[in-house]
Design an enzyme around this catalytic site. Structure first.
Site, PDB file in Angstrom:
ATOM      1  N   ASP A  23       0.854  -1.295   0.016  1.00 20.90           N
ATOM      2  CA  ASP A  23      -0.065   0.054   0.110  1.00 20.90           C
ATOM      3  C   ASP A  23       0.882   1.074  -0.020  1.00 20.90           C
ATOM      4  O   ASP A  23       1.935   1.068   0.371  1.00 20.90           O
ATOM      5  CB  ASP A  23      -0.898  -0.035   1.361  1.00 20.90           C
ATOM      6  CG  ASP A  23      -1.729   1.038   1.433  1.00 20.90           C
ATOM      7  OD1 ASP A  23      -2.397   1.305   0.204  1.00 20.90           O
ATOM      8  OD2 ASP A  23      -1.889   1.817   2.353  1.00 20.90           O
ATOM      9  N   ASP A  25      -0.144   5.278   0.417  1.00 22.97           N
ATOM     10  CA  ASP A  25       0.059   6.364   1.709  1.00 22.97           C
ATOM     11  C   ASP A  25      -0.238   5.797   2.807  1.00 22.97           C
ATOM     12  O   ASP A  25      -0.798   4.751   3.213  1.00 22.97           O
ATOM     13  CB  ASP A  25      -1.444   7.176   1.077  1.00 22.97           C
ATOM     14  CG  ASP A  25      -1.389   8.455   1.605  1.00 22.97           C
ATOM     15  OD1 ASP A  25      -0.277   9.094   2.161  1.00 22.97           O
ATOM     16  OD2 ASP A  25      -2.331   9.251   1.459  1.00 22.97           O
ATOM     17  N   ASP A 243      -1.013  -0.398   6.017  1.00 22.91           N
ATOM     18  CA  ASP A 243      -1.171   0.652   7.343  1.00 22.91           C
ATOM     19  C   ASP A 243      -2.839   0.644   7.833  1.00 22.91           C
ATOM     20  O   ASP A 243      -2.972   0.986   8.750  1.00 22.91           O
ATOM     21  CB  ASP A 243      -0.865   2.082   7.069  1.00 22.91           C
ATOM     22  CG  ASP A 243      -1.842   2.757   6.406  1.00 22.91           C
ATOM     23  OD1 ASP A 243      -2.017   2.268   5.110  1.00 22.91           O
ATOM     24  OD2 ASP A 243      -2.429   3.824   6.587  1.00 22.91           O
TER      25      ASP A 243
END
Length: 308
Positions: A23, A25, A243
């Site tokens: 991932d 961002d 995240d």
């Protein structure tokens, strides 16, 4: 489950994983600033011959545009390494040999990816009601295209009441394919107000349509399945690094991959503890295999040169 990465685990990851899905961002960067240590870790893994994929629910960029963003932030990336929902949506329709016309609640990048596969679509761009138009006038002036047999909903800054009505009406039709890029609730930016995500737009369509869309992005498996088919990936030799437990980690679990949660974005260890003890089996899919404070910590344990 959910062990903190140490030198032994880092070595095991290196030996057991060929393909790293990241991932972006919250993992590699926050907004437009690289997270310290992330770049060096990516470069280090590439130098060891590991395959790197940048996997994002973002539908506002084409693969080419997203690759350029990676490069602008210093990350080595080519178009083939980008897995974004604008592309996956178009690829999914192409792979199923879709014939027909698509009503898109979305943006020009979604349109560009559909165009690359020669898929017929309409709807992109502003479609506002006239300034003094009453509700009954908006409804009575609605003209539905009889050729539409697919609705695709992504991020659309021009979302409007006419667009919602058209999309819901088309989606409600019997036999119409209903797709959505993702259902992310909001954008994670450090600003003092809430920025609704694509999920808010999808909800505006699916609730009146009384129909659930087929999701292309995380946490559903379509994103990985398309990648797996293109590169013949073995999920047991893959790891998803993210995240956000509800999207990144859940997709990894659903696809049979290992997962690594980094604590530089959305989810926290207290979230993980809640998921581990929950009686809801769905929440158990949110529990990662491993966790670490930041991606650069993994790089440090692997012996890469990580700045302090």
């Amino acid at each position: 489950m959910c062990e903190e990465v140490n030198s032994e685990i880092a070595k095991d990851i290196l030996n057991s994983v060929d393909n790293f899905l990241f991932d972006c961002d919250g993992v590699l960067w926050n907004a437009s600033e690289s997270i310290p240590g992330s770049l060096e870790t990516i470069k280090g893994l590439k130098s060891l011959g590991k395959k790197i994929f940048y996997v994002t629910n973002n539908s506002t960029k084409t693969r080419s545009e997203y690759a350029q963003k990676c490069v602008n932030l210093g990350f080595p990336a080519i178009e083939e390494e980008i897995v974004c929902t604008s592309y996956i949506s178009a690829l999914y329709l192409h792979n199923m040999n879709f014939k027909g016309k698509i009503y898109v609640v979305g943006n020009s990048s979604i349109g560009a990816e559909l165009d690359r596969f020669g898929l017929n679509h309409t709807g992109i761009g502003p479609d506002p009601p006239e300034a003094n138009q009453e509700f009954f006038q908006i409804v009575s002036s609605l003209n539905l295209d009889p050729e539409i047999n697919c609705v695709l909903v992504g991020y659309d800054k021009f979302i409007s009441y006419p667009k919602i009505m058209k999309a819901a009406s088309y989606a409600r039709r019997e036999g119409t394919l209903f797709l959505a890029t993702n259902e992310d609730s909001h954008q994670h930016l450090n600003v003092p107000y809430v920025i609704p995500g694509t999920g808010a737009i999808v909800a505006a369509v699916k609730i009146p349509a009384r129909k659930e869309p087929l999701l292309m992005g995380k946490p559903k498996i379509n994103m990985f399945k398309c990648l797996q088919q293109a590169y013949n990936l073995d999920p047991s030799r893959c790891i998803m690094v993210g995240d956000t437990c509800l999207t990144d980690i859940s997709m990894a679990t659903n696809c049979g991959m290992k997962s690594l949660l980094v604590l530089t974005g959305v989810s926290s260890l207290s979230d993980v503890e809640e998921y581990k003890t929950s009686e809801d089996p769905v929440k158990h899919t949110y529990v990662p295999t491993y966790y670490t404070s930041k991606l650069g910590q993994l790089g440090k344990l692997l012996g890469f040169s990580i700045p302090k």
